[in-house]
Enzyme design. Structure first.
Site, PDB file in Angstrom:
ATOM      1  N   HIS A 261       1.858   1.253 -13.292  1.00  0.00           N
ATOM      2  CA  HIS A 261       2.690   0.100 -13.622  1.00  0.00           C
ATOM      3  C   HIS A 261       4.150   0.487 -13.394  1.00  0.00           C
ATOM      4  O   HIS A 261       4.567   1.582 -13.841  1.00  0.00           O
ATOM      5  CB  HIS A 261       2.465  -0.333 -15.074  1.00  0.00           C
ATOM      6  CG  HIS A 261       3.292  -1.526 -15.453  1.00  0.00           C
ATOM      7  ND1 HIS A 261       3.001  -2.803 -15.017  1.00  0.00           N
ATOM      8  CD2 HIS A 261       4.431  -1.614 -16.174  1.00  0.00           C
ATOM      9  CE1 HIS A 261       3.933  -3.633 -15.478  1.00  0.00           C
ATOM     10  NE2 HIS A 261       4.808  -2.937 -16.180  1.00  0.00           N
TER      11      HIS A 261
ATOM     12  N   ASN B 205       1.584   3.000  -2.555  1.00  0.00           N
ATOM     13  CA  ASN B 205       0.924   3.943  -3.468  1.00  0.00           C
ATOM     14  C   ASN B 205      -0.346   4.507  -2.840  1.00  0.00           C
ATOM     15  O   ASN B 205      -0.654   5.685  -2.992  1.00  0.00           O
ATOM     16  CB  ASN B 205       0.605   3.254  -4.791  1.00  0.00           C
ATOM     17  CG  ASN B 205       1.842   3.118  -5.664  1.00  0.00           C
ATOM     18  OD1 ASN B 205       2.448   4.099  -6.036  1.00  0.00           O
ATOM     19  ND2 ASN B 205       2.235   1.889  -5.930  1.00  0.00           N
TER      20      ASN B 205
ATOM     21  N   LEU C 179      -6.688  -9.335 -12.277  1.00  0.00           N
ATOM     22  CA  LEU C 179      -7.312  -8.824 -13.497  1.00  0.00           C
ATOM     23  C   LEU C 179      -8.755  -8.440 -13.160  1.00  0.00           C
ATOM     24  O   LEU C 179      -9.426  -9.151 -12.400  1.00  0.00           O
ATOM     25  CB  LEU C 179      -7.299  -9.937 -14.549  1.00  0.00           C
ATOM     26  CG  LEU C 179      -7.711  -9.558 -15.974  1.00  0.00           C
ATOM     27  CD1 LEU C 179      -6.726  -8.566 -16.564  1.00  0.00           C
ATOM     28  CD2 LEU C 179      -7.807 -10.804 -16.844  1.00  0.00           C
TER      29      LEU C 179
ATOM     30  N   GLU D 123       6.381   6.288  -9.242  1.00  0.00           N
ATOM     31  CA  GLU D 123       4.997   5.887  -8.977  1.00  0.00           C
ATOM     32  C   GLU D 123       4.285   6.842  -8.032  1.00  0.00           C
ATOM     33  O   GLU D 123       3.148   7.288  -8.298  1.00  0.00           O
ATOM     34  CB  GLU D 123       4.955   4.483  -8.364  1.00  0.00           C
ATOM     35  CG  GLU D 123       5.452   3.402  -9.283  1.00  0.00           C
ATOM     36  CD  GLU D 123       5.375   2.053  -8.623  1.00  0.00           C
ATOM     37  OE1 GLU D 123       4.325   1.723  -8.052  1.00  0.00           O
ATOM     38  OE2 GLU D 123       6.368   1.319  -8.693  1.00  0.00           O
TER      39      GLU D 123
ATOM     40  N   ASP E 138      -2.530  -3.999 -18.987  1.00  0.00           N
ATOM     41  CA  ASP E 138      -1.429  -3.032 -19.154  1.00  0.00           C
ATOM     42  C   ASP E 138      -1.389  -2.383 -20.535  1.00  0.00           C
ATOM     43  O   ASP E 138      -0.350  -1.872 -20.937  1.00  0.00           O
ATOM     44  CB  ASP E 138      -0.059  -3.722 -18.930  1.00  0.00           C
ATOM     45  CG  ASP E 138       0.195  -3.943 -17.453  1.00  0.00           C
ATOM     46  OD1 ASP E 138       1.141  -4.666 -17.122  1.00  0.00           O
ATOM     47  OD2 ASP E 138      -0.567  -3.377 -16.638  1.00  0.00           O
TER      48      ASP E 138
ATOM     49  N   GLY F  87       0.783  -1.230   0.000  1.00  0.00           N
ATOM     50  CA  GLY F  87       0.000   0.000   0.000  1.00  0.00           C
ATOM     51  C   GLY F  87       0.813   1.277   0.000  1.00  0.00           C
ATOM     52  O   GLY F  87       0.331   2.323   0.434  1.00  0.00           O
TER      53      GLY F  87
ATOM     54  N   ASN G 106      -4.355   2.684 -13.554  1.00  0.00           N
ATOM     55  CA  ASN G 106      -3.426   1.742 -12.930  1.00  0.00           C
ATOM     56  C   ASN G 106      -2.021   2.319 -12.996  1.00  0.00           C
ATOM     57  O   ASN G 106      -1.668   3.023 -13.953  1.00  0.00           O
ATOM     58  CB  ASN G 106      -3.450   0.399 -13.674  1.00  0.00           C
ATOM     59  CG  ASN G 106      -2.462  -0.617 -13.088  1.00  0.00           C
ATOM     60  OD1 ASN G 106      -2.438  -0.851 -11.893  1.00  0.00           O
ATOM     61  ND2 ASN G 106      -1.614  -1.167 -13.941  1.00  0.00           N
TER      62      ASN G 106
ATOM     63  N   LEU H 296      -3.137  -6.550  -8.034  1.00  0.00           N
ATOM     64  CA  LEU H 296      -2.524  -7.592  -8.871  1.00  0.00           C
ATOM     65  C   LEU H 296      -3.520  -8.527  -9.539  1.00  0.00           C
ATOM     66  O   LEU H 296      -3.119  -9.483 -10.184  1.00  0.00           O
ATOM     67  CB  LEU H 296      -1.544  -8.409  -8.020  1.00  0.00           C
ATOM     68  CG  LEU H 296      -0.369  -7.603  -7.449  1.00  0.00           C
ATOM     69  CD1 LEU H 296       0.519  -8.494  -6.598  1.00  0.00           C
ATOM     70  CD2 LEU H 296       0.439  -6.948  -8.571  1.00  0.00           C
TER      71      LEU H 296
HETATM   72  C1  GRF Z   1       4.573  -1.161  -6.673  1.00  0.00           C
HETATM   73  O1  GRF Z   1       5.745  -1.119  -7.479  1.00  0.00           O
HETATM   74  C2  GRF Z   1       3.387  -1.456  -7.542  1.00  0.00           C
HETATM   75  O2  GRF Z   1       3.463  -0.803  -8.800  1.00  0.00           O
HETATM   76  C3  GRF Z   1       3.517  -2.929  -7.711  1.00  0.00           C
HETATM   77  O3  GRF Z   1       3.833  -3.389  -6.412  1.00  0.00           O
HETATM   78  C4  GRF Z   1       4.639  -2.389  -5.762  1.00  0.00           C
HETATM   79  C5  GRF Z   1       4.138  -2.106  -4.365  1.00  0.00           C
HETATM   80  O4  GRF Z   1       2.854  -1.575  -4.458  1.00  0.00           O
HETATM   81  N1  GRF Z   1       2.339  -3.563  -8.213  1.00  0.00           N
HETATM   82  P1  GRF Z   1       2.106  -1.026  -3.121  1.00  0.00           P
HETATM   83  O5  GRF Z   1       3.198  -0.780  -2.095  1.00  0.00           O
HETATM   84  O6  GRF Z   1       1.184  -2.137  -2.665  1.00  0.00           O
HETATM   85  O7  GRF Z   1       1.396   0.229  -3.521  1.00  0.00           O
END
Ligand code: GRF
Length: 220
Positions: free
Chosen positions: A119, A20, A102, A190, A160, A18, A117, A100
Site C-alpha cells: 500500500h 512493482n 477487492l 514500495e 488494507d 506493473g 499487498n 485494485l
Molecule cells: C503503486 O503505487 C501501487 O501501490 C498503486 O499503484 C501504483 C502503481 O502500481 N496501487 P504498479 O506500477 O502497477 O505496480
C-alpha cells in the site's frame, strides 16, 4: 543447487503499469530473490502494461476482469479457477502488486496468511476503501505530513487492515506534488519492501501472531 521443493512459487496480481511486478522480476533476475519463482501474473483489467512486462519476462498471464462478473462471489470463483489453471505448481504466496480489486472470501480463506499487498502509505494513515493510486499521496500532501512511505501487509477480508509485515518511510518535501511524492514512494519504498517481504516468506521467517507479524531471525 537447491531442490525444487525449496522454491517459493508466487502468483502476482496486477491492475496497472506493473512497476512493482517489475521490481520482483528484476530482483529474481539479479539473484536478490534466489528461491522465488513467479508462476503467473493475474490482471484485473485488459491492456495494462504489467501484462507486457510479464510477457517480456516469459511469465504466463491471464486477465480476469472484475467488470465481467455480476458480483464478488462469481468473481471470486473465477479468480480461484484462473489461479489453478495459470500455475502448474502450488502457489505458496499471492502478491498484490498495484492490484485494485477487492478479493473474494474464498480466495482469502484458501490462501489465508499467504496473501500480501503493498500500500503506498504508512498504514493506518491514508488507507481503506477509495485510497489507491494517487489518492493516498494527495491526502498526505493535503495533511502536510513530513514523512510518508509504503506498507506491505497480510491481506484479510478487511481492506488494507491486515497485519503489517514491513514499512519504509520517505521524506515529504515542501515542494512535493502528489505525483513527485508517488514516484519517490514507489521507487524508494514500495519497490524495496515488497521484494524484501517476499524474501522473508521464502526464508520462512514470517509468523503471524493475531494482529502482529513476528519476523524470525533465522529461517525455519
Ligand atoms: C503503486 O503505487 C501501487 O501501490 C498503486 O499503484 C501504483 C502503481 O502500481 N496501487 P504498479 O506500477 O502497477 O505496480
Amino acid at each position: 543447487m537447491k531442490g525444487n521443493d525449496n522454491v517459493l512459487n508466487i502468483a502476482v496480481f496486477v491492475s496497472g503499469s506493473g512497476t512493482n511486478l517489475q521490481a520482483i522480476i528484476d530482483h529474481i533476475a539479479d539473484g536478490r530473490l534466489p528461491d522465488v519463482r513467479i508462476s503467473g501474473v493475474l490482471a484485473s483489467r485488459e491492456g495494462v502494461y504489467a501484462l507486457e512486462r510479464a510477457h517480456l519476462a516469459g511469465i504466463p498471464s491471464v486477465v480476469i476482469s472484475r467488470s465481467r462478473y455480476p458480483d464478488l462471489d462469481t468473481y471470486d470463483q473465477a479468480m480461484l479457477q484462473a489461479l489453478d489453471v495459470l500455475t502448474q505448481e502450488p502457489v505458496g504466496l499471492v502478491v498484490l502488486a498495484g492490484f485494485l480489486s477487492l478479493l473474494g472470501p474464498r480466495l482469502v480463506r484458501r490462501y489465508a496468511g499467504r496473501i500480501i499487498n503493498v500500500h503506498p502509505a504508512l498504514i493506518p494513515s491514508f488507507c481503506g476503501p477509495g485510497m489507491y493510486g494517487i489518492k493516498p499521496h494527495e491526502a498526505a500532501i493535503a495533511r502536510g505530513v513530513r514523512v510518508s512511505g509504503a506498507t506491505v501487509h497480510i491481506v484479510d477480508e478487511v481492506y488494507d487492515a491486515g497485519p503489517i509485515i514491513l514499512q519504509k518511510a520517505v521524506e515529504v518535501y515542501q515542494d512535493d506534488t502528489p505525483q513527485t511524492l508517488q514516484l519517490r514512494v514507489m521507487k524508494e519504498a514500495e519497490q524495496v519492501i515488497l521484494p524484501e517481504a517476499i524474501r522473508l516468506f521464502a526464508e520462512k521467517r514470517i509468523a503471524i501472531d493475531g494482529r502482529i507479524v513476528r519476523i524470525r531471525e533465522e529461517s525455519q
